[in-house]
Design a protein around this motif. Structure first.
Motif, PDB file in Angstrom:
ATOM      1  N   ILE A  10       0.805  -1.227  -0.032  1.00 29.42           N
ATOM      2  CA  ILE A  10       0.035  -0.128  -0.002  1.00 29.42           C
ATOM      3  C   ILE A  10       1.047   1.266   0.004  1.00 29.42           C
ATOM      4  O   ILE A  10       1.502   1.488   1.072  1.00 29.42           O
ATOM      5  N   GLY A  11       0.884   1.886  -1.373  1.00 30.91           N
ATOM      6  CA  GLY A  11       1.753   3.195  -1.216  1.00 30.91           C
ATOM      7  C   GLY A  11       2.765   2.879  -2.151  1.00 30.91           C
ATOM      8  O   GLY A  11       3.575   2.045  -2.059  1.00 30.91           O
ATOM      9  N   THR A  12       3.369   3.487  -3.306  1.00 28.10           N
ATOM     10  CA  THR A  12       3.911   3.225  -4.338  1.00 28.10           C
ATOM     11  C   THR A  12       5.092   4.347  -4.444  1.00 28.10           C
ATOM     12  O   THR A  12       5.554   4.495  -5.407  1.00 28.10           O
ATOM     13  N   GLY A  13       5.190   5.010  -3.494  1.00 24.53           N
ATOM     14  CA  GLY A  13       6.510   5.934  -3.308  1.00 24.53           C
ATOM     15  C   GLY A  13       7.853   5.408  -3.251  1.00 24.53           C
ATOM     16  O   GLY A  13       7.993   4.184  -3.401  1.00 24.53           O
ATOM     17  N   ASP A  14       8.760   5.768  -2.531  1.00 22.16           N
ATOM     18  CA  ASP A  14      10.051   5.499  -2.267  1.00 22.16           C
ATOM     19  C   ASP A  14      10.047   4.243  -1.624  1.00 22.16           C
ATOM     20  O   ASP A  14      10.630   3.049  -2.150  1.00 22.16           O
ATOM     21  N   MET A  15       9.270   3.979  -0.413  1.00 20.55           N
ATOM     22  CA  MET A  15       9.283   2.995   0.356  1.00 20.55           C
ATOM     23  C   MET A  15       8.428   1.621  -0.293  1.00 20.55           C
ATOM     24  O   MET A  15       8.911   0.448  -0.248  1.00 20.55           O
ATOM     25  N   GLY A  16       7.440   2.060  -1.007  1.00 21.03           N
ATOM     26  CA  GLY A  16       6.491   1.190  -1.579  1.00 21.03           C
ATOM     27  C   GLY A  16       7.599   0.494  -2.694  1.00 21.03           C
ATOM     28  O   GLY A  16       7.486  -0.837  -2.686  1.00 21.03           O
ATOM     29  N   ASN A  17       8.444   0.945  -3.409  1.00 18.02           N
ATOM     30  CA  ASN A  17       9.278   0.454  -4.461  1.00 18.02           C
ATOM     31  C   ASN A  17      10.197  -0.534  -3.433  1.00 18.02           C
ATOM     32  O   ASN A  17      10.542  -1.650  -4.222  1.00 18.02           O
ATOM     33  N   ARG A  18      10.766  -0.042  -2.590  1.00 18.03           N
ATOM     34  CA  ARG A  18      11.673  -0.820  -1.714  1.00 18.03           C
ATOM     35  C   ARG A  18      11.145  -2.161  -1.476  1.00 18.03           C
ATOM     36  O   ARG A  18      11.657  -3.171  -1.243  1.00 18.03           O
ATOM     37  N   HIS A  19       9.953  -2.009  -0.645  1.00 15.75           N
ATOM     38  CA  HIS A  19       9.122  -3.175  -0.472  1.00 15.75           C
ATOM     39  C   HIS A  19       8.775  -4.103  -1.422  1.00 15.75           C
ATOM     40  O   HIS A  19       9.159  -5.268  -1.126  1.00 15.75           O
ATOM     41  N   GLU A  42       0.155   2.746 -11.502  1.00 20.29           N
ATOM     42  CA  GLU A  42       0.323   2.106 -12.746  1.00 20.29           C
ATOM     43  C   GLU A  42       1.404   1.763 -13.372  1.00 20.29           C
ATOM     44  O   GLU A  42       2.012   0.766 -13.816  1.00 20.29           O
ATOM     45  N   ARG A  43       2.372   3.125 -13.010  1.00 22.30           N
ATOM     46  CA  ARG A  43       3.947   2.750 -13.498  1.00 22.30           C
ATOM     47  C   ARG A  43       4.297   1.725 -12.528  1.00 22.30           C
ATOM     48  O   ARG A  43       5.329   0.993 -13.194  1.00 22.30           O
ATOM     49  N   VAL A  44       4.290   1.790 -11.406  1.00 23.02           N
ATOM     50  CA  VAL A  44       5.151   0.745 -10.549  1.00 23.02           C
ATOM     51  C   VAL A  44       4.791  -0.731 -10.867  1.00 23.02           C
ATOM     52  O   VAL A  44       5.509  -1.481 -11.039  1.00 23.02           O
ATOM     53  N   ALA A  45       3.317  -0.989 -11.152  1.00 25.46           N
ATOM     54  CA  ALA A  45       2.909  -2.192 -11.367  1.00 25.46           C
ATOM     55  C   ALA A  45       3.194  -2.784 -12.654  1.00 25.46           C
ATOM     56  O   ALA A  45       3.614  -3.912 -12.874  1.00 25.46           O
ATOM     57  N   ALA A  46       3.502  -1.642 -13.591  1.00 27.78           N
ATOM     58  CA  ALA A  46       4.061  -2.111 -14.960  1.00 27.78           C
ATOM     59  C   ALA A  46       5.488  -2.683 -14.864  1.00 27.78           C
ATOM     60  O   ALA A  46       6.188  -3.560 -15.457  1.00 27.78           O
ATOM     61  N   ALA A  47       6.285  -1.953 -13.728  1.00 30.49           N
ATOM     62  CA  ALA A  47       7.630  -1.974 -13.880  1.00 30.49           C
ATOM     63  C   ALA A  47       7.928  -3.356 -13.019  1.00 30.49           C
ATOM     64  O   ALA A  47       9.009  -3.773 -13.646  1.00 30.49           O
ATOM     65  N   ILE A  68      -0.179 -10.788   3.697  1.00 26.38           N
ATOM     66  CA  ILE A  68       0.489  -9.928   4.171  1.00 26.38           C
ATOM     67  C   ILE A  68       0.321  -8.296   3.707  1.00 26.38           C
ATOM     68  O   ILE A  68       0.264  -8.203   2.425  1.00 26.38           O
ATOM     69  N   VAL A  69      -0.064  -7.260   4.478  1.00 22.99           N
ATOM     70  CA  VAL A  69      -0.005  -6.132   4.045  1.00 22.99           C
ATOM     71  C   VAL A  69       1.152  -5.304   4.486  1.00 22.99           C
ATOM     72  O   VAL A  69       1.426  -5.119   5.584  1.00 22.99           O
ATOM     73  N   SER A  70       1.787  -4.684   3.435  1.00 23.31           N
ATOM     74  CA  SER A  70       3.049  -3.837   3.523  1.00 23.31           C
ATOM     75  C   SER A  70       2.833  -2.422   3.468  1.00 23.31           C
ATOM     76  O   SER A  70       2.252  -2.011   2.415  1.00 23.31           O
ATOM     77  N   ILE A  71       2.815  -1.653   4.728  1.00 19.08           N
ATOM     78  CA  ILE A  71       2.239  -0.228   4.476  1.00 19.08           C
ATOM     79  C   ILE A  71       3.381   0.709   4.349  1.00 19.08           C
ATOM     80  O   ILE A  71       4.087   0.997   5.129  1.00 19.08           O
ATOM     81  N   CYS A  72       3.136   1.322   3.027  1.00 14.52           N
ATOM     82  CA  CYS A  72       4.237   2.416   2.979  1.00 14.52           C
ATOM     83  C   CYS A  72       3.773   3.649   2.630  1.00 14.52           C
ATOM     84  O   CYS A  72       3.647   4.272   1.449  1.00 14.52           O
ATOM     85  N   LEU A  73       2.793   4.163   3.605  1.00 17.22           N
ATOM     86  CA  LEU A  73       2.130   5.227   3.509  1.00 17.22           C
ATOM     87  C   LEU A  73       2.520   6.488   4.375  1.00 17.22           C
ATOM     88  O   LEU A  73       3.188   6.217   5.495  1.00 17.22           O
ATOM     89  N   PRO A  74       2.221   7.739   4.308  1.00 17.53           N
ATOM     90  CA  PRO A  74       2.676   8.818   5.167  1.00 17.53           C
ATOM     91  C   PRO A  74       1.807   8.299   6.758  1.00 17.53           C
ATOM     92  O   PRO A  74       1.073   7.640   6.674  1.00 17.53           O
ATOM     93  N   LEU A  75       2.672   9.012   7.608  1.00 17.07           N
ATOM     94  CA  LEU A  75       2.161   8.686   9.028  1.00 17.07           C
ATOM     95  C   LEU A  75       0.742   8.683   9.191  1.00 17.07           C
ATOM     96  O   LEU A  75       0.238   7.599  10.119  1.00 17.07           O
TER      97      LEU A  75
END
Ligand SMILES: NC(=O)c1ccc[n+]([C@@H]2O[C@H](COP(=O)([O-])OP(=O)(O)OC[C@H]3O[C@@H](n4cnc5c(N)ncnc54)[C@H](O)[C@@H]3O)[C@@H](O)[C@H]2O)c1
Length: 338
Positions: A10-19, A42-47, A68-75
């Motif tokens: 959940i969240g596809t910013g910096d941490m989302g990509n790392r997760h 969409e960009r991240v899913a395609a990559a 498992i839910v990996s949470i990569c969102l603002p606080l």
């Protein structure tokens, strides 16, 4: 590994990509990504060739295939997404910091306990080999007692402006500080007792953050006394001028018998008497280390490396730091809060 787990990120910013990269590298499936920024998702899913894309996390966490839910969102979203995931019976790996308040943390913990699921907090930096090395050396008395730990973090105004939002990630003392708070108490094997801090806002008037209603404190000097009598200090700023190349100094610990400085996920220099020794620590992808330990804990039914206990301890120190900045006095760290 006995099972390939299905993960919703959940969240596809910096941490989302790392997760995504981390879960896949250790052999698990990322089955969906979720972001309110649909184009980014969409960009991240395609990559990464991920089959499902959602905008609404409640849909992602309800998928029966997800383990498992990996949470990569603002606080601000750590609590609602954790609670929603737990209510759907999912295990949770949530990025740090834990929560904005003890009330939020209690609601998260209650939901996780009621659902009997695992909860891990993303304090992966504490799993670096250098942290274990410093902890062992400190315990063996290599530095003597009392010890002083200096941490330093200097950056320009962050490109992610939400980091400067008082009501968003709330600046470095909330967002980045927890890594250092965790490091100090791990090495000292002791908990913070009191804190004195001064805070300033250097980004005032900067056009990059002009849209924010209230700026977070972006610059501070913090002194923490531990129950052991050891002391940690941090000089932190996310308020340097654009393009300023000045950066924080390496972490450093010393006492009457010796010291160490360097990068706990890289090379460290040890000082013992007149001896100087360079220790080369092979940098590791600490997210992979963290996720592997989370899976081990899940399968063994034991606690992951960090969870509610660590998260609430970091929150207690964070709140005490802000109280000291507000009041101008030394503040005891309060672990039990209503
Ligand atoms: N463990 C670490 O070393 C480390 C490093 C950096 C950040 N973090 C933490 O990770 C978290 C995320 O930080 P980041 O740097 O990835 O941020 P980011 O801004 O790069 O990404 C966050 C993403 O969440 C999306 N988003 C926001 N609200 C949403 C919602 N309600 N539903 C779905 N998507 C939503 C945004 O559109 C964005 O794409 C923060 O808690 C931060 O403190 C941890």
């Amino acid at each position: 590994m006995t099972k390939r787990y299905n993960v919703a990120v959940i969240g596809t910013g910096d941490m989302g990509n790392r997760h995504i990269a981390g879960w896949r590298a250790i052999g698990h499936n990322v089955v969906s990504v979720t972001d309110v920024d649909t184009a980014r998702a969409e960009r991240v899913a395609a990559a990464f060739n991920i089959p499902s894309i959602y905008r609404d996390y409640t849909v992602a966490v309800a998928d029966p295939a997800v383990d498992i839910v990996s949470i990569c969102l603002p606080l601000a979203f750590h609590a609602p997404v954790t609670i929603s995931a737990a209510e759907n019976g999912k295990h949770i790996l949530c990025e740090k910091p834990l929560a904005r308040s003890f009330r939020e943390a209690a609601e998260m913990e209650a939901a996780v306990t009621a659902a009997s699921v695992q909860f891990g907090l993303g304090l992966q930096r504490n799993l670096a080999e250098g942290v274990g090395l410093l902890r062992r050396l400190a315990a063996e008395g290599a530095f003597g007692h009392p010890m002083v730990f200096n941490s330093d973090l200097l950056q320009e105004v962050r490109p992610k402006r939400a980091m400067h939002d008082r009501h968003g990630n709330n600046g470095p003392l909330t967002d980045a500080g927890c890594h250092y708070y965790m490091l100090w108490q791990t090495v000292f094997r002791s908990k913070p007792k009191s804190v004195y801090a001064q805070g300033r806002i250097l980004a005032t008037g900067r056009p990059e953050v002009a849209h924010l209603n209230q700026l977070a404190i972006d610059t501070a000097v913090v002194t923490v006394e531990f129950e052991s009598g050891d002391v940690a200090t941090m000089t932190v700023s996310w308020g340097l001028a654009a393009g300023n190349q000045m950066r924080g100094r390496p972490d450093r610990i010393f006492g009457p018998s010796g010291g160490a400085e360097g990068n706990v996920n890289g090379d460290m220099t040890l000082y013992r008497g007149e001896l100087v020794e360079i220790v080369n620590l092979e940098p590791k992808d600490l997210h992979q280390v963290e996720f592997a330990m989370f899976i081990d804990a899940l399968e063994a039914g034991t606690a992951p490396p960090s969870g509610f206990t660590s998260g609430k301890e970091m929150l207690a120190l964070t709140l005490a730091i802000f109280e000291s900045i507000d009041t101008g006095v030394v503040v005891p760290v309060a672990y039990e809060q209503g």
